[in-house]
Design an enzyme around this catalytic site. Structure first.
Site, PDB file in Angstrom:
ATOM      1  N   GLY A  71       0.755  -1.243   0.000  1.00 30.81           N
ATOM      2  CA  GLY A  71       0.000   0.000   0.000  1.00 30.81           C
ATOM      3  C   GLY A  71       0.783   1.289   0.000  1.00 30.81           C
ATOM      4  O   GLY A  71       0.195   2.364   0.103  1.00 30.81           O
ATOM      5  N   ASP A  91      -5.313  -5.465  -5.782  1.00 37.42           N
ATOM      6  CA  ASP A  91      -4.217  -6.412  -5.584  1.00 37.42           C
ATOM      7  C   ASP A  91      -4.795  -7.800  -5.340  1.00 37.42           C
ATOM      8  O   ASP A  91      -5.881  -7.940  -4.771  1.00 37.42           O
ATOM      9  CB  ASP A  91      -3.340  -6.004  -4.406  1.00 37.42           C
ATOM     10  CG  ASP A  91      -1.945  -6.615  -4.494  1.00 37.42           C
ATOM     11  OD1 ASP A  91      -0.974  -5.862  -4.681  1.00 37.42           O
ATOM     12  OD2 ASP A  91      -1.832  -7.851  -4.388  1.00 37.42           O
ATOM     13  N   ASP A 132       2.535  -1.618 -10.315  1.00 35.05           N
ATOM     14  CA  ASP A 132       3.748  -2.197  -9.739  1.00 35.05           C
ATOM     15  C   ASP A 132       3.603  -3.721  -9.677  1.00 35.05           C
ATOM     16  O   ASP A 132       4.237  -4.384  -8.868  1.00 35.05           O
ATOM     17  CB  ASP A 132       3.991  -1.612  -8.346  1.00 35.05           C
ATOM     18  CG  ASP A 132       5.438  -1.745  -7.896  1.00 35.05           C
ATOM     19  OD1 ASP A 132       6.334  -1.726  -8.753  1.00 35.05           O
ATOM     20  OD2 ASP A 132       5.668  -1.870  -6.679  1.00 35.05           O
ATOM     21  N   LYS A 172       5.887  -1.024 -13.910  1.00 37.62           N
ATOM     22  CA  LYS A 172       7.143  -1.750 -13.694  1.00 37.62           C
ATOM     23  C   LYS A 172       7.318  -2.804 -14.779  1.00 37.62           C
ATOM     24  O   LYS A 172       6.395  -3.570 -15.069  1.00 37.62           O
ATOM     25  CB  LYS A 172       7.156  -2.427 -12.323  1.00 37.62           C
ATOM     26  CG  LYS A 172       8.388  -3.291 -12.082  1.00 37.62           C
ATOM     27  CD  LYS A 172       8.598  -3.597 -10.620  1.00 37.62           C
ATOM     28  CE  LYS A 172       7.512  -4.465 -10.034  1.00 37.62           C
ATOM     29  NZ  LYS A 172       7.731  -4.713  -8.600  1.00 37.62           N
TER      30      LYS A 172
END
Length: 217
Positions: A71, A91, A132, A172
């Site tokens: 987070g 997520d 990410d 990413k």
């Protein structure tokens, strides 16, 4: 939706490399800084550095954070967008609640989860998509890199669904054989596409962050 650190991921016995990682982790400047500031992980400094250079996230914006757990990016984003902004996070792993962050737990590779995320966005366009996401790593490049690129491509598809014109995308990516192809695809969608290797990204890591701005819509 960090496919990273999944509880069902492969378990490895303690090796010289894992012991080295643990030593570096506990002595890491950015880990210590994150702990001191009450932040959830050192990854926050990557986003902070990228935003300082590229000025992507500002007050009042709507941000989608993919691969959000634990987070730290959502923490930073919600503080930056303020009360007039919005952060929607996703997520596969659970994430402790953060005031002002709308969190959806689920596997972003599943259509039902993507549709649920789109429902949270409720037909509005967003200013920035962050990703990410990372797969469970096996240590075999030929396996890890394609799995990683699949998540990257899914995040790019999300951009096509939700980004406002001139919006931005940070993702990413692990360098490998499919990297140039992805960059080519991203340049079809954005006016500017560049790579960043933040100082807080470990030098041995093959990760870079692709920063794409000026979504063509």
């Amino acid at each position: 939706m960090a496919q990273k650190d999944h509880p069902n991921g492969p378990k490895k016995s303690a090796s010289a490399s894992s012991k080295r990682w643990m030593y570096e982790h506990v002595n890491d400047f950015y880990v210590k800084e994150a702990t001191k500031k009450g932040l959830r992980s050192r990854a926050v400094f990557k986003l902070e550095e990228i935003n300082k250079k590229d000025k992507l996230i500002r007050s009042g914006m709507t941000v989608v954070d993919l691969g959000a757990a634990p987070g730290s990016w959502s923490q930073w984003a919600v503080d930056t967008v303020g009360l007039k902004g919005k952060v929607i996070a996703c997520d596969i792993l659970p994430m402790d609640s953060i005031a002002g962050v709308d969190f959806l737990q689920g596997d972003f590779r599943e259509d039902a989860v993507v549709n649920a995320l789109l429902a949270r966005i409720a037909g509005h366009k967003v200013d920035v998509v962050l990703s990410d996401m990372s797969p469970n790593m096996t240590g075999t490049v030929g396996i890890d890199q394609p799995k990683s690129m699949y998540l990257v491509e899914l995040a790019l598809e999300m951009c096509k669904e939700v980004l406002v014109k001139e919006g931005s995308f940070v993702v990413k990516v692990f360098m490998g054989s499919e990297f140039d192809l992805f960059m080519s695809e991203a340049r079809k969608c954005f006016k500017s596409v560049k790579t960043r290797k933040p100082d807080s990204s470990r030098s041995r890591s093959r990760e870079v962050y692709v920063v794409a701005t000026g979504y063509k819509g």
